[in-house]
Motif scaffolding. Structure first.
Motif, short mmCIF file in Angstrom:
data_model
loop_
_atom_site.label_atom_id
_atom_site.label_comp_id
_atom_site.label_asym_id
_atom_site.label_seq_id
_atom_site.Cartn_x
_atom_site.Cartn_y
_atom_site.Cartn_z
N GLU A 151 21.30 4.56 -10.44
CA GLU A 151 22.35 4.82 -9.45
C GLU A 151 21.76 5.38 -8.17
O GLU A 151 22.13 4.98 -7.05
CB GLU A 151 23.38 5.77 -10.03
CG GLU A 151 24.60 6.00 -9.15
CD GLU A 151 25.40 4.73 -8.92
OE1 GLU A 151 26.04 4.62 -7.86
OE2 GLU A 151 25.36 3.83 -9.80
N ASP A 152 20.83 6.34 -8.30
CA ASP A 152 20.19 6.93 -7.11
C ASP A 152 19.41 5.87 -6.33
O ASP A 152 19.41 5.87 -5.09
CB ASP A 152 19.27 8.06 -7.51
CG ASP A 152 20.04 9.26 -8.06
OD1 ASP A 152 21.26 9.35 -7.81
OD2 ASP A 152 19.40 10.10 -8.75
N TYR A 153 18.77 4.99 -7.05
CA TYR A 153 17.95 3.98 -6.39
C TYR A 153 18.83 2.99 -5.63
O TYR A 153 18.47 2.55 -4.52
CB TYR A 153 17.10 3.25 -7.41
CG TYR A 153 16.20 2.20 -6.80
CD1 TYR A 153 15.31 2.52 -5.78
CD2 TYR A 153 16.25 0.88 -7.24
CE1 TYR A 153 14.49 1.56 -5.21
CE2 TYR A 153 15.43 -0.09 -6.68
CZ TYR A 153 14.55 0.27 -5.66
OH TYR A 153 13.74 -0.69 -5.10
N ARG A 154 19.97 2.63 -6.14
CA ARG A 154 20.88 1.72 -5.42
C ARG A 154 21.35 2.35 -4.12
O ARG A 154 21.42 1.67 -3.08
CB ARG A 154 22.05 1.37 -6.31
CG ARG A 154 21.69 0.40 -7.45
CD ARG A 154 22.83 0.20 -8.41
NE ARG A 154 22.48 -0.78 -9.45
CZ ARG A 154 23.19 -0.99 -10.55
NH1 ARG A 154 24.31 -0.29 -10.76
NH2 ARG A 154 22.81 -1.89 -11.43
N ARG A 155 21.66 3.61 -4.13
CA ARG A 155 22.08 4.28 -2.89
C ARG A 155 20.90 4.35 -1.91
O ARG A 155 21.08 4.20 -0.70
CB ARG A 155 22.59 5.67 -3.20
CG ARG A 155 23.95 5.69 -3.90
CD ARG A 155 24.59 7.07 -3.82
NE ARG A 155 23.77 8.08 -4.51
CZ ARG A 155 23.95 8.41 -5.79
NH1 ARG A 155 24.90 7.83 -6.51
NH2 ARG A 155 23.18 9.33 -6.35
N HIS A 156 19.73 4.57 -2.44
CA HIS A 156 18.55 4.63 -1.58
C HIS A 156 18.29 3.29 -0.87
O HIS A 156 17.94 3.26 0.32
CB HIS A 156 17.31 5.02 -2.41
CG HIS A 156 16.03 4.99 -1.64
ND1 HIS A 156 15.68 5.97 -0.74
CD2 HIS A 156 15.01 4.07 -1.64
CE1 HIS A 156 14.50 5.67 -0.21
NE2 HIS A 156 14.08 4.53 -0.75
N LEU A 157 18.48 2.19 -1.57
CA LEU A 157 18.28 0.87 -0.96
C LEU A 157 19.25 0.65 0.18
O LEU A 157 18.91 0.03 1.20
CB LEU A 157 18.44 -0.22 -2.02
CG LEU A 157 17.30 -0.32 -3.06
CD1 LEU A 157 17.62 -1.38 -4.09
CD2 LEU A 157 15.97 -0.61 -2.39
N GLU A 158 20.48 1.11 0.05
CA GLU A 158 21.46 0.95 1.13
C GLU A 158 21.02 1.73 2.38
O GLU A 158 21.19 1.26 3.50
CB GLU A 158 22.83 1.42 0.65
CG GLU A 158 23.41 0.55 -0.46
CD GLU A 158 24.70 1.11 -1.00
OE1 GLU A 158 25.10 2.22 -0.54
OE2 GLU A 158 25.32 0.48 -1.88
N GLN A 159 20.47 2.92 2.18
CA GLN A 159 19.99 3.71 3.32
C GLN A 159 18.77 3.04 3.97
O GLN A 159 18.62 3.10 5.20
CB GLN A 159 19.62 5.12 2.86
CG GLN A 159 20.81 5.92 2.32
CD GLN A 159 20.38 7.25 1.73
OE1 GLN A 159 19.19 7.56 1.69
NE2 GLN A 159 21.35 8.03 1.26
N GLN A 160 17.94 2.41 3.19
CA GLN A 160 16.74 1.80 3.72
C GLN A 160 17.04 0.61 4.62
O GLN A 160 16.24 0.27 5.50
CB GLN A 160 15.83 1.35 2.57
CG GLN A 160 15.16 2.50 1.83
CD GLN A 160 14.23 3.30 2.72
OE1 GLN A 160 14.60 4.38 3.22
NE2 GLN A 160 13.04 2.80 2.93
#
Length: 334
Positions: A153-162
């Motif tokens: 879940e954290d990684y999916r949010r991180h991809l959106e920020q990237q």
């Protein structure tokens, strides 16, 4: 009277002449005797003279000494020549025997080392199989599943920020007219986008994945702390280094083509360091760290047009196994 006186005078003269002749004859005889006596003494003295006082024979002329030496050398017996040849052959044979002995000792030592390594590898293999067969407790498995779900879940949010950071970085590259680096970044982002699609559509089977019930068999040190991991996590670490090397190689070539200064830390892919990460098995910090370790070495090879840390085989670049082992430094848990 006168006749008597004349006769006396003649007689006196004859007597005087005869006397003188007798004296001369006596003197000559005496002188001859003395000369003969001297000759006899000289011969006797010559016989009594010691060898040391005799006159030494004259040395051969200087110009003939070399010739004399050559003649003497030619006169040496064939036995001496055969003896020298035999001694030379014996010396050569001893050297060969010593070299062979040293080679045999070195070979025996190498065989012993190989046997020890083989025994150690068999032992480690047995330990690995035993530990892999060990199953974690149900409680520990549930903890790992919850931890894994949170990571995804954290990684999916991180991809959106990237995505926002990637657009800003692409605009900067266009202004700098770094066309090769811009192309590389767009290709990198496309690979990450395909990865996001896979994560969104993939349904992970936590109940049957062996990662969650297999005991750790390795430990590794990062920033002074030790972490334990099983074979599946170790595989993900290797993947991080290899993917990092491949992306770094492309980035280094792009900066070289743009004639840009050497600066791997300026690349978006190095800052992102997420390509290949799915959120499973490892924390994102661990994956990013080892991705960047591979990226840095790949960038150096790409920028310098060489393969110092890696190799090119079967159409794909990859980091050398020795460098990979050195970076990870995985240690068996005994």
């Amino acid at each position: 009277m006168k006749n008597k006186i004349l006769d006396r005078i003649v007689m006196a003269i004859v007597i005087g002449v005869l006397s003188s002749a007798g004296v001369s004859i006596a003197a000559e005889g005496d002188r001859g005797w003395r000369d003969e006596s001297k000759r006899d003494q000289g011969v006797a003295q010559g016989r009594e003279t010691p060898p040391a006082q005799q006159k030494a024979p004259s040395a051969p002329p200087v110009q003939n000494r070399g010739q004399v030496q050559r003649e003497r050398a030619q006169q040496k017996s064939p036995q001496e020549k055969e003896q020298r040849e035999r001694l030379q052959q014996e010396r050569v044979q001893r050297q060969k025997d010593e070299q062979m002995r040293q080679q045999q000792l070195a070979q025996q030592k190498q065989e012993q080392i190989q046997q020890q390594r083989a025994q150690q590898q068999r032992h480690e293999q047995q330990v690995r199989q035993q530990r892999q067969q060990q199953r974690l407790s149900q409680q520990r498995q549930q903890e790992l599943v919850r931890q894994q779900q949170q990571r995804v879940e954290d990684y999916r949010r991180h991809l959106e920020q990237q995505e926002r950071l990637a657009r800003e970085r692409a605009e900067l590259l266009e202004r700098q007219k770094r066309l090769a680096q811009y192309r590389f970044q767009q290709e990198y982002l496309e690979r990450v986008r395909q990865q996001r699609i896979y994560l969104r559509e993939h349904r992970f089977d936590y109940d049957h994945d062996p990662y969650f019930y297999t005991a750790p068999i390795y430990r590794y040190n990062r920033n002074g702390r030790y972490y334990e991991i099983n074979e599946y996590g170790a595989k993900m670490l290797r993947q991080a280094v290899n993917y990092g090397y491949e992306e770094g190689l492309r980035a280094g070539r792009a900066d070289r083509e743009d004639r840009w200064g050497y600066n791997y830390g300026d690349c978006y892919a190095y800052r992102d360091a997420n390509y290949g990460y799915s959120g499973y098995y490892l924390s994102r910090d661990d994956y990013n760290y080892y991705f960047r370790e591979g990226f840095r070495r790949g960038y150096e090879d790409g920028y310098n047009s060489r393969y110092h840390y890696g190799r090119f085989a079967d159409g794909n670049p990859s980091i050398l196994e020795t460098i990979l082992t050195q970076i990870l430094n995985l240690q068996w848990i005994s």
